[in-house]
Design an enzyme around this catalytic site. Structure first.
Site, mmCIF file in Angstrom:
data_model
loop_
_atom_site.group_PDB
_atom_site.id
_atom_site.type_symbol
_atom_site.label_atom_id
_atom_site.label_comp_id
_atom_site.label_asym_id
_atom_site.label_seq_id
_atom_site.Cartn_x
_atom_site.Cartn_y
_atom_site.Cartn_z
ATOM 1 N N ARG A 190 0.429 -1.289 -0.204
ATOM 2 C CA ARG A 190 0.146 0.136 0.183
ATOM 3 C C ARG A 190 1.143 1.373 0.046
ATOM 4 O O ARG A 190 0.507 2.058 -0.290
ATOM 5 C CB ARG A 190 -0.828 0.201 1.635
ATOM 6 N N HIS A 250 15.717 -10.753 3.960
ATOM 7 C CA HIS A 250 16.967 -11.002 1.936
ATOM 8 C C HIS A 250 16.234 -9.759 1.330
ATOM 9 O O HIS A 250 15.260 -10.560 0.663
ATOM 10 C CB HIS A 250 15.829 -12.750 2.682
ATOM 11 N N ARG A 295 15.708 -8.050 -2.083
ATOM 12 C CA ARG A 295 16.608 -9.269 -2.963
ATOM 13 C C ARG A 295 16.262 -7.479 -4.049
ATOM 14 O O ARG A 295 16.666 -6.293 -3.469
ATOM 15 C CB ARG A 295 15.092 -9.317 -3.966
ATOM 16 N N HIS A 336 10.319 -6.518 -1.567
ATOM 17 C CA HIS A 336 9.289 -6.304 0.202
ATOM 18 C C HIS A 336 10.622 -6.312 1.142
ATOM 19 O O HIS A 336 10.296 -4.824 1.161
ATOM 20 C CB HIS A 336 9.358 -7.639 0.616
ATOM 21 N N GLU A 357 20.035 -12.304 4.773
ATOM 22 C CA GLU A 357 20.680 -13.165 3.502
ATOM 23 C C GLU A 357 20.284 -12.502 1.781
ATOM 24 O O GLU A 357 20.229 -11.863 2.061
ATOM 25 C CB GLU A 357 19.565 -13.760 3.705
ATOM 26 N N THR A 389 11.270 -17.121 -4.080
ATOM 27 C CA THR A 389 11.965 -17.188 -2.794
ATOM 28 C C THR A 389 12.637 -18.742 -2.396
ATOM 29 O O THR A 389 13.374 -19.382 -3.945
ATOM 30 C CB THR A 389 10.025 -18.498 -1.716
ATOM 31 N N HIS A 419 13.737 -22.945 6.198
ATOM 32 C CA HIS A 419 12.471 -22.677 4.726
ATOM 33 C C HIS A 419 11.341 -23.734 4.956
ATOM 34 O O HIS A 419 12.201 -25.095 5.191
ATOM 35 C CB HIS A 419 13.243 -23.569 3.784
ATOM 36 N N ASP A 420 10.253 -23.384 5.319
ATOM 37 C CA ASP A 420 9.297 -23.629 5.432
ATOM 38 C C ASP A 420 9.049 -24.491 6.883
ATOM 39 O O ASP A 420 8.004 -25.161 7.087
ATOM 40 C CB ASP A 420 9.189 -24.844 4.519
ATOM 41 N N GLY A 448 10.718 -16.845 8.679
ATOM 42 C CA GLY A 448 9.309 -16.185 8.712
ATOM 43 C C GLY A 448 8.280 -15.813 7.956
ATOM 44 O O GLY A 448 6.919 -15.585 8.442
#
Length: 238
Positions: free
Chosen positions: A18, A43, A45, A50, A70, A100, A191-192, A214
């Site tokens: 937003r 992380h 990118r 994000h 990361e 991801t 991760h997951d 996360g």
């Protein structure tokens, strides 16, 4: 106790949807620390979809636990890490357009490259970790890079757990952790991982220093609240 580092990428995703500064990423990081979180992971990118590079600079000023950055060590990322000097940098071989992270390093093929990058970071006093699959050959070669730690890529474990095959799913991670410990590497994982599967992973994988969580944690917090969820993870990691 295995430490919990909370990846706040998804909070940044919500903010960016937003514009403006709601939710406030810096306040969220401080709240997570106040709730007992033992680290903050980001992380960034290259497209900054994000976490923004400026977020890394701002977080360095306010994070009092441990800041872990990361990313794929492209030149822009290396420059950011050397500027910010986080407590830890985790090297991840993700493509620029990756949704991801989806694989660990081939530490044999990329040995020389990783050695050069890791030497650069360690010369500035930054602890290093590299993302690897639970493969003993990759783990042993990781030690040759000079890294301090590895981060085990846990997607396959999470998938096996969801299919009621947790024993087989966790076995290669336990073996990889033993191999890493034998060659002097610290062990992180991520991760997951989720509230559902993290306790069994922690109990089954020896020498586990830190998990980075996360996506699941933020999703779970939508239902149960961030403070409550952080403390639920801490209880599972004792």
């Amino acid at each position: 106790m295995t430490k919990l580092s909370v990846n706040i990428n998804k909070i940044a995703t919500l903010r960016n949807a937003r514009g403006g500064n709601l939710p406030n990423l810096l306040k969220s990081a401080k709240d997570i620390e106040d709730f007992g979180g033992q680290g903050i992971t980001i992380h960034p990118r290259p497209d900054e979809r994000h976490i923004r590079y400026q977020d890394a600079r701002d977080l360095k000023k306010i994070v009092t636990t441990e800041l872990n950055i990361e990313g794929n060590p492209v030149s822009k990322f290396i420059d950011l890490v050397l500027e910010v000097k986080p407590d830890q940098v985790t090297l991840v071989p993700d493509a620029e357009d990756a949704i991801t992270s989806n694989a660990g390093w081939d530490t044999i093929k990329h040995l020389d490259f990783l050695k050069d990058v890791i030497e650069t970071f360690k010369s500035e006093g930054i602890r290093t970790s590299i993302f690897v699959d639970p493969d003993n050959e990759m783990v042993k070669a990781a030690a040759d890079t000079g890294t301090d730690r590895i981060e085990l890529y846990t997607e396959s474990y999470a998938l096996a757990y969801s299919k009621n095959d947790k024993e087989a799913g966790v076995a290669p991670f336990a073996e990889a952790a033993k191999s890493a410990h034998e060659v002097g590497l610290g062990i992180n994982a991520g991760h997951d991982l989720s509230l559902e599967n993290v306790k069994y992973f922690k109990e089954s994988v020896p020498h586990l220093l830190e998990v980075s969580i996360g996506h699941a944690l933020i999703c779970e917090s939508l239902y149960m609240g961030l403070e409550n969820v952080v403390n639920m993870y801490l209880n599972r990691l004792k």
